[in-house]
Design a protein around this motif. Sequence first.
Motif, PDB file in Angstrom:
ATOM      1  N   THR A   1       4.848  13.701   0.513  1.00  0.00           N
ATOM      2  CA  THR A   1       5.783  12.721  -0.033  1.00  0.00           C
ATOM      3  C   THR A   1       6.846  12.372   1.001  1.00  0.00           C
ATOM      4  OG1 THR A   1       5.448  13.711  -2.217  1.00  0.00           O
ATOM      5  CG2 THR A   1       7.307  12.204  -1.975  1.00  0.00           C
ATOM      6  N   LEU A   2       7.393  13.377   1.642  1.00  0.00           N
ATOM      7  CA  LEU A   2       8.448  13.151   2.640  1.00  0.00           C
ATOM      8  C   LEU A   2       7.936  12.353   3.839  1.00  0.00           C
ATOM      9  CD1 LEU A   2      10.162  16.667   2.524  1.00  0.00           C
ATOM     10  CD2 LEU A   2      11.002  14.523   1.518  1.00  0.00           C
ATOM     11  N   HIS A   3       6.724  12.658   4.288  1.00  0.00           N
ATOM     12  CA  HIS A   3       6.162  11.913   5.427  1.00  0.00           C
ATOM     13  C   HIS A   3       5.774  10.486   5.028  1.00  0.00           C
ATOM     14  CE1 HIS A   3       6.060  15.795   7.519  1.00  0.00           C
ATOM     15  NE2 HIS A   3       6.052  15.048   8.614  1.00  0.00           N
ATOM     16  N   LEU A   4       5.313  10.300   3.797  1.00  0.00           N
ATOM     17  CA  LEU A   4       5.040   8.934   3.332  1.00  0.00           C
ATOM     18  C   LEU A   4       6.333   8.116   3.302  1.00  0.00           C
ATOM     19  CD1 LEU A   4       2.425   9.463   0.475  1.00  0.00           C
ATOM     20  CD2 LEU A   4       2.090   8.106   2.561  1.00  0.00           C
TER      21      LEU A   4
ATOM     22  N   LEU B   1       7.030   4.813   5.384  1.00  0.00           N
ATOM     23  CA  LEU B   1       7.476   3.607   4.688  1.00  0.00           C
ATOM     24  C   LEU B   1       8.750   3.059   5.322  1.00  0.00           C
ATOM     25  CD1 LEU B   1       6.987   1.680   2.310  1.00  0.00           C
ATOM     26  CD2 LEU B   1       8.310   3.255   0.879  1.00  0.00           C
ATOM     27  N   ASP B   2       9.684   3.929   5.655  1.00  0.00           N
ATOM     28  CA  ASP B   2      10.923   3.489   6.317  1.00  0.00           C
ATOM     29  C   ASP B   2      10.620   2.809   7.648  1.00  0.00           C
ATOM     30  OD1 ASP B   2      12.464   4.480   4.238  1.00  0.00           O
ATOM     31  OD2 ASP B   2      13.023   6.327   5.299  1.00  0.00           O
ATOM     32  N   PHE B   3       9.679   3.377   8.402  1.00  0.00           N
ATOM     33  CA  PHE B   3       9.280   2.782   9.672  1.00  0.00           C
ATOM     34  C   PHE B   3       8.674   1.396   9.448  1.00  0.00           C
ATOM     35  CE2 PHE B   3       5.785   1.948  12.656  1.00  0.00           C
ATOM     36  CZ  PHE B   3       6.507   1.847  13.845  1.00  0.00           C
ATOM     37  N   MET B   4       7.822   1.289   8.428  1.00  0.00           N
ATOM     38  CA  MET B   4       7.125   0.033   8.168  1.00  0.00           C
ATOM     39  C   MET B   4       8.067  -1.038   7.612  1.00  0.00           C
ATOM     40  SD  MET B   4       3.573   1.572   6.644  1.00  0.00           S
ATOM     41  CE  MET B   4       2.552   0.096   6.797  1.00  0.00           C
TER      42      MET B   4
ATOM     43  N   VAL C   1       0.822  -1.215   0.000  1.00  0.00           N
ATOM     44  CA  VAL C   1       0.000   0.000   0.000  1.00  0.00           C
ATOM     45  C   VAL C   1       0.857   1.266   0.000  1.00  0.00           C
ATOM     46  CG1 VAL C   1      -1.779   1.327   1.230  1.00  0.00           C
ATOM     47  CG2 VAL C   1      -1.915  -1.172   1.188  1.00  0.00           C
ATOM     48  N   VAL C   2       1.676   1.426   1.016  1.00  0.00           N
ATOM     49  CA  VAL C   2       2.370   2.702   1.216  1.00  0.00           C
ATOM     50  C   VAL C   2       3.406   2.978   0.132  1.00  0.00           C
ATOM     51  CG1 VAL C   2       3.733   4.100   2.841  1.00  0.00           C
ATOM     52  CG2 VAL C   2       1.891   2.630   3.680  1.00  0.00           C
ATOM     53  N   TYR C   3       4.114   1.958  -0.311  1.00  0.00           N
ATOM     54  CA  TYR C   3       5.120   2.182  -1.355  1.00  0.00           C
ATOM     55  C   TYR C   3       4.472   2.767  -2.614  1.00  0.00           C
ATOM     56  CZ  TYR C   3       8.731   1.633  -4.829  1.00  0.00           C
ATOM     57  OH  TYR C   3       9.631   1.895  -5.829  1.00  0.00           O
ATOM     58  N   PHE C   4       3.353   2.198  -3.024  1.00  0.00           N
ATOM     59  CA  PHE C   4       2.649   2.700  -4.209  1.00  0.00           C
ATOM     60  C   PHE C   4       2.217   4.152  -4.006  1.00  0.00           C
ATOM     61  CE2 PHE C   4      -1.174   3.579  -6.643  1.00  0.00           C
ATOM     62  CZ  PHE C   4      -0.769   3.242  -7.924  1.00  0.00           C
TER      63      PHE C   4
END
Length: 194
Positions: free
Chosen positions: A60-63, A67-70, A41-44
Amino acid sequence: MSGKKSAKLTKRKKYTVKNLIADLKKIGCTPRILDNIGREVVYFEWSQAQHLLGEDHPVTLHLETLLDFMQGGCENQLVAGELWRAADTPQAALNNAIKGAPEEFLSYQFVRSPELIHGILEAAEKERKMEIKTFKQIEKGVRQEIKADPENPDLWNKLRLLLWILGKHKESSEAFKKAKQLGWDSSTSAFVAL
């Protein structure tokens, strides 16, 4: 989510970051679940935000941070012993990961269809239930290992990780305290994969 039945996932007409986080909290966001949702989900959504909003846009930066956290951040915190207190639940870790994020990010509407995202989350919920069954069996084995070698800090740490994943955060915290008391240190600990 320990052995309790999870709250039913809401069918949504749209998904925002805030909705996704709320559903992840219902499922129980272990490193494995987070990694899967991050990939599926998040990568897309992050790649779409790069294209639609630009690489330097706050959304974009917060996504990317989410994503890094996930995809490894949560697991690294857990393995390194940063998530050890009874209050360090998966929900608290998620809250911390988005702490201070602007409303523009939290209310960002995902591009993918809500039906697709809901289906991915339902699959994650089923996977979480299977994960609990599997880890309960592993927990029994680790407890047997501890009976045979009660002074082994790595076994106590392994138990801590299992209990955290099972949602037994108070017991997990106690196992961590025991591991530390016996000399456990993240820099010298045996490698653990979750």
